[in-house]
Structures are given as structure tokens and as C-alpha cells.
Design an enzyme around this catalytic site. Sequence first.
Site, PDB file in Angstrom:
ATOM      1  N   THR A  72      -8.211  43.167   1.471  1.00 19.44           N
ATOM      2  CA  THR A  72      -7.705  44.463   1.003  1.00 19.44           C
ATOM      3  C   THR A  72      -8.769  45.541   1.163  1.00 19.44           C
ATOM      4  O   THR A  72      -8.496  46.631   1.689  1.00 19.44           O
ATOM      5  CB  THR A  72      -7.276  44.354  -0.480  1.00 19.44           C
ATOM      6  N   ASN A 151       1.927  38.000   7.411  1.00 10.88           N
ATOM      7  CA  ASN A 151       1.758  37.030   6.330  1.00 10.88           C
ATOM      8  C   ASN A 151       3.075  36.443   5.833  1.00 10.88           C
ATOM      9  O   ASN A 151       3.105  35.364   5.280  1.00 10.88           O
ATOM     10  CB  ASN A 151       1.017  37.668   5.150  1.00 10.88           C
ATOM     11  N   CYS A 324      10.105  39.630  -5.333  1.00 11.62           N
ATOM     12  CA  CYS A 324      10.484  39.436  -6.731  1.00 11.62           C
ATOM     13  C   CYS A 324       9.339  38.901  -7.572  1.00 11.62           C
ATOM     14  O   CYS A 324       9.250  39.184  -8.756  1.00 11.62           O
ATOM     15  CB  CYS A 324      11.656  38.466  -6.834  1.00 11.62           C
TER      16      CYS A 324
HETATM   17  N1  PLP Z   1      -3.902  41.337   4.884  1.00 18.43           N
HETATM   18  C1  PLP Z   1      -3.060  40.302   5.009  1.00 18.43           C
HETATM   19  C2  PLP Z   1      -2.276  40.146   6.261  1.00 18.43           C
HETATM   20  C3  PLP Z   1      -2.922  39.371   3.972  1.00 18.43           C
HETATM   21  O1  PLP Z   1      -2.068  38.360   4.106  1.00 18.43           O
HETATM   22  C4  PLP Z   1      -3.690  39.560   2.796  1.00 18.43           C
HETATM   23  C5  PLP Z   1      -3.532  38.638   1.649  1.00 18.43           C
HETATM   24  O2  PLP Z   1      -2.455  38.207   1.318  1.00 18.43           O
HETATM   25  C6  PLP Z   1      -4.569  40.654   2.725  1.00 18.43           C
HETATM   26  C7  PLP Z   1      -4.646  41.521   3.783  1.00 18.43           C
HETATM   27  C8  PLP Z   1      -5.403  40.894   1.517  1.00 18.43           C
HETATM   28  O3  PLP Z   1      -6.500  40.019   1.478  1.00 18.43           O
HETATM   29  P1  PLP Z   1      -7.274  39.759   0.103  1.00 18.43           P
HETATM   30  O4  PLP Z   1      -6.403  38.893  -0.727  1.00 18.43           O
HETATM   31  O5  PLP Z   1      -8.548  39.071   0.525  1.00 18.43           O
HETATM   32  O6  PLP Z   1      -7.548  41.089  -0.506  1.00 18.43           O
END
Ligand code: PLP
Length: 388
Positions: A72, A151, A324
Site C-alpha cells: 500500500t 488480486n 462484503c
Molecule cells: N496491491 C495488491 C495487488 C495487493 O493484492 C495488495 C494486498 O492485498 C496490496 C497492493 C497491498 O499490500 P499490503 O498489504 O502490503 O499493504
Amino acid sequence: MRRVYLDHSATTPVRKEVYQAMIPYLTEKFGNPSSVHWFGREIRKDVDEARERVANALNAESKEIYFTSGGTEADNIAILGTAYALQDKGKHLITSAIEHHASLDACKALEKQGFEITVLPVDEHGMVNPADLEAALREDTILVTIMHANNEVGTVQPIQEMASIAHQHGVRFHVDAVQSVGSLPVDVQDFGVDLLSISGHKIYGPKGVGALYVAKGTKLANISHGGAQERNLRPGTENVPGIIGLATALELAVKEQQETYQHLVPLRDKLIQGLTAFPDVTLNGHPEHRLPGNVNVSISRVEGEALILSLDMAGIAVSSGSACTSGSLDPSHVLMAMGLDHQTAHGSLRLTLGKSTTEEDIDYVLSVVPGIIERLRKMSPVKKNRED
Ligand code: PLP
């Protein structure tokens, strides 16, 4: 009761080698890398070595790697940092409709500050069309941010091609490789990107640590303020055990990437075949260009949340395609962008496999799921003929 964890895209356990590498940094190697005395200097050396190891694993140079608190923060630094650094040049950014909220919401925050965001659509498989990117680029575009692998549905984008299109127009390219690194080859030179985000806890490393690759000469403004750590880009005392853990996890993940891929694909395909053989169960995401461990299906006339709870009672941990779980009743923005209707998006399930997943796990899931679907469908107010 048998327990089967099929939520590896949410997080993974810290592997033994990683945990062992981290232990000294939680105990005797406790120094602050900014301290000038021996306790600090020793740790500085180890952090720099970890930076080198992360750089090698991504085919980057050590000075191009910045440690962050996770995926993030890496996404936020890349997106906001570019916007603030280049706002005199332009205030237009391009992203896609299926990005993780770490990227999407960073773009939304910029929109409130007077930046303009173009959100590219995706097709029914969750693919961005490079021609749409080409058409969206403008004189004042400063950044394109598109994820490598999604994801939720596991769709893998043609990053190389899109980065090259952006560069032909002199526009910088950021890729979120949080879900793909360790599952697919991720090489910053091959990709030809300027910025790339990774996270520790998706690759059998610790939570709360990640890294951002910043190609040489790529100007970024710092978005938080404080000390001079990470060359001012990410101030704050370094998460040393996390950094050591991330470097160890990444090295192992990249070294074993092919082997992991070979292990996961047949299991994934068996699960997809087994689930979609059931009436009115359809696969979400690209049939070929998808993560080796990702299965995402829509099960009509079934509530995703009810399914998850029933599977949980059978010892199977999966997640829903809808949001959800976060307390919102909004269906997944990814599935909606792919053109699914509300009801189908709500009845979707994500099962993500990992290194420890066995064929017996898949067989167990396939033996349990049909009974649960049948039971939930009997209880469902939505009848088949109403949908046909
Ligand atoms: N980007 C993607 C594609 C993710 O799947 C995630 C986590 O689910 C993140 C960013 C965020 O990563 P973090 O949990 O290390 O902040």
C-alpha cells in the site's frame, strides 16, 4: 477437522528460513541503523545488504530500491510522489478499473486535489486493452499505473507492451507487482517500468514491509515527512527485522518461482475443472493469462458470504469476490468492471493456492463444495427460472 487454507492472495505464512533470518534482528541485533556507534553501523550494513539482495532479485540496482511499510505504501509513494513531483508538467494520470484500492484510492485522493484521472476499462476477462491506453495518453499525462496481476481474479496484464506505449509518449509507468512476484517472472529491465511495488506478506515474508523500485533518474516527491531514512523518500526508523525478512523471502520466492508455478498450475486447473463442472458455476478472470494459484468462480443463486461461512465450517478458508468482508455490501469493483451483474458478483468465490497446497486439499474441497452449493441453492430465494 481437516483444515485447508486457500486464501494465499490475502496473506501467506512466514516461511521457516525467513523467520530464522529475522530472529537476530528482534533480539541481539537491535541497533538503529541511523546510529553512528557499532550497534547501528552493523545494522546499516545488513540493511544495505538486504537492499542489494532485493535489487538482485528484481534485476535492479541497489540504489533503486526503497523499503516501505508494504504494498500500500509503495503504491502511494509511486502515485502521489510522481503527481507532486511532476505537477508542473501535467496533472493527468491513467489507471485501470481493476486496480487494488491502494492504487485506486491514491488516484481518487489526487482527483480531489485537482488532478484528472482516466480509468481504463477492462474486458470480460479483466484485461486492459493496450490500444485504450494509447488513446488515453495526453500531452499532460504524467503517470500510468497498472497492476501486473489482479488480486481477485488473477488476470495478468501485458505490462511490457503497456510500459513501452507509455514511454513512447514520454510518460512514466508504475506497476503493482504485489500479487505476481514469486508467482511469475518479474524483472524490472524486461518490463521496462519506472516504478514497481512489492509486499513481503504475499511471498512468505513478514507483514508490514514492502519495497518500491524507482528507476535511476525518476524524480519523486516525498509524501511523508520526518527523518532522512530511505533517502528522505520513506522517513521513519527502518523495520529492520521486516527488511531482512523481505529480502530473504523475495530471494527464495524468485529462486523457486518456476518450481512453484509447476506445482500450482495442475492443482489450480483441477480445481477450476471440478468447480465449473457443477451446473451454473463459471470461471472469472482470464482462462490463460492468470496467476498460477488463482481460482475465482461465480456460483449462481448462492450468496458468496454464505458459501464462505459454510466452507469455513468445513475447515476450508477462502474469500469472497465481493467486498462484503469489509463491511460493505458493494460487490467487487473488479467483477463489476468485468461486466458481471450485482447478483453474480455477490455469488463469487476466490480460492488461492500456495506452496503447501496438495492434491488431497483440492480433492477435499471438491468433495465438500457440491453439497454446500446444493444446500444453499435450495434455501435461495432466487430460482433458476427467474434468471434464465
Ligand atoms: N496491491 C495488491 C495487488 C495487493 O493484492 C495488495 C494486498 O492485498 C496490496 C497492493 C497491498 O499490500 P499490503 O498489504 O502490503 O499493504
